[in-house]
Design an enzyme around this catalytic site. Structure first.
Site, PDB file in Angstrom:
ATOM      1  N   GLY A   1      38.384 -54.772  -5.586  1.00 30.02           N
ATOM      2  CA  GLY A   1      39.788 -54.471  -5.311  1.00 30.02           C
ATOM      3  C   GLY A   1      40.410 -55.526  -4.421  1.00 30.02           C
TER       4      GLY A   1
ATOM      5  N   SER B   1      37.759 -44.278   5.321  1.00 31.87           N
ATOM      6  CA  SER B   1      39.107 -43.946   5.782  1.00 31.87           C
ATOM      7  C   SER B   1      38.993 -42.916   6.896  1.00 31.87           C
ATOM      8  CB  SER B   1      39.941 -43.350   4.631  1.00 31.87           C
ATOM      9  OG  SER B   1      41.166 -42.826   5.115  1.00 31.87           O
TER      10      SER B   1
ATOM     11  N   TYR C   1      40.903 -37.636  -2.169  1.00 33.61           N
ATOM     12  CA  TYR C   1      40.740 -38.858  -1.391  1.00 33.61           C
ATOM     13  C   TYR C   1      39.889 -38.612  -0.147  1.00 33.61           C
ATOM     14  CZ  TYR C   1      41.925 -43.185   1.067  1.00 33.61           C
ATOM     15  OH  TYR C   1      41.855 -44.380   1.726  1.00 33.61           O
TER      16      TYR C   1
ATOM     17  N   THR D   1      37.830 -36.158   0.623  1.00 33.06           N
ATOM     18  CA  THR D   1      36.454 -35.768   0.317  1.00 33.06           C
ATOM     19  C   THR D   1      35.641 -36.962  -0.163  1.00 33.06           C
ATOM     20  OG1 THR D   1      37.222 -33.552  -0.272  1.00 33.06           O
ATOM     21  CG2 THR D   1      35.034 -34.197  -1.050  1.00 33.06           C
TER      22      THR D   1
ATOM     23  N   LYS E   1      36.087 -40.091   0.581  1.00 33.30           N
ATOM     24  CA  LYS E   1      35.818 -41.012   1.689  1.00 33.30           C
ATOM     25  C   LYS E   1      34.778 -40.433   2.648  1.00 33.30           C
ATOM     26  CE  LYS E   1      38.458 -44.418   0.433  1.00 33.30           C
ATOM     27  NZ  LYS E   1      37.871 -45.725   0.042  1.00 33.30           N
TER      28      LYS E   1
END
Length: 255
Positions: free
Chosen positions: A15, A144, A158, A160, A162
């Site tokens: 990414g 995060s 998101y 969960t 992370k």
């Protein structure tokens, strides 16, 4: 890579065509590392690699879809052909979609787990197999603060995913230490990126900022600095940890 580069370390950043990943690529390239700009968008990845090369760094583009095991395997085979090694893997690629908990779609839940967790597993496994040969390696996962504390409404997938990345990081650290490989995570707070500019409404942005003692969002470069440290020789005895880079968000209670 020429003969004068045989000892140059090689880093894959997933990414990496834009946002935090691009800043990480800049930081590692400045350390003299050959950076592989991994991204599902090959055109953007190539543009980023060309920009780094134009600035006198060494970089190349690599198409990788971390949610597709075949794509991950093919990418690492390409790394073997091009570089013959992979010393650093930065698992930065991820997705974030928000829905209320009771209505969170199953397909979105599964996509978060596939890309944000399984993608980390696959890339770390492939990287570790190559690092073991060299008795040296760095795996750095971008988690995060949402994996350490619930952040607002809608982050079932998101947050969960992370949290799972943090647990996975610790497991990697324990199992890979004997091979000279460290595994750590960086947990950004809110950062000004193309993704957050779309995902965060003005109201949410203000609410989030109000919860941060430094009263601002972070920059991609501030996240990249933490990654660059963990990728360096200076962090040789640091493994299995999560570094929040969040302006004090996790430390703060009522303001």
């Amino acid at each position: 890579m020429g003969s004068d580069r045989v000892l140059q370390r090689v880093a894959l950043i997933t990414g990496a065509a834009k946002g935090i990943g691009a800043a990480i690529a800049d930081a590692l390239a400045q350390q003299g590392t050959h950076v592989l700009i991994g991204d599902i968008d090959e055109t953007q990845a190539r543009a980023k690699a060309e920009a780094l090369s134009g600035a006198g760094r060494t970089a190349s583009a690599l198409r990788i879809d971390v949610g597709d095991p075949a794509s991950v395997a093919a990418a690492f085979e390409a790394i073997d052909r091009q570089c013959g090694r992979c010393d650093i893997v930065v698992n930065n690629a991820g997705i974030a979609k928000t829905f209320p908990f009771v209505d969170f779609p199953l397909d979105s839940w599964q996509a978060h787990l596939t890309i944000n967790v399984t993608g980390v597993l696959l890339c770390a496994q492939q990287g570790a197999r190559r690092m073991i040969r060299e008795r040296w390696g760095r795996i750095i996962n971008i988690a995060s603060v949402a994996g350490m504390r619930a952040v607002g409404i809608g982050r079932t997938g998101y947050g969960t995913s992370k949290a799972a990345v943090i647990g996975l990081t610790r497991q990697m650290a324990v199992e890979l230490a004997e091979h000279g490989i460290t595994a750590n995570a960086v947990a950004p707070g809110p950062v000004d990126t193309p993704m957050t500019q779309v995902l965060h409404s003005p109201e949410f942005r203000q609410s989030y900022t109000d919860a941060i003692p430094m009263n601002r969002y972070g920059t991609p470069e501030e996240i990249a600095a933490a990654v660059a440290y963990l990728a360096s020789d200076a962090a040789a005895y640091v493994t299995g940890i999560v570094i929040p880079v969040d302006g004090g968000f996790l430390a703060s209670g009522a303001r």
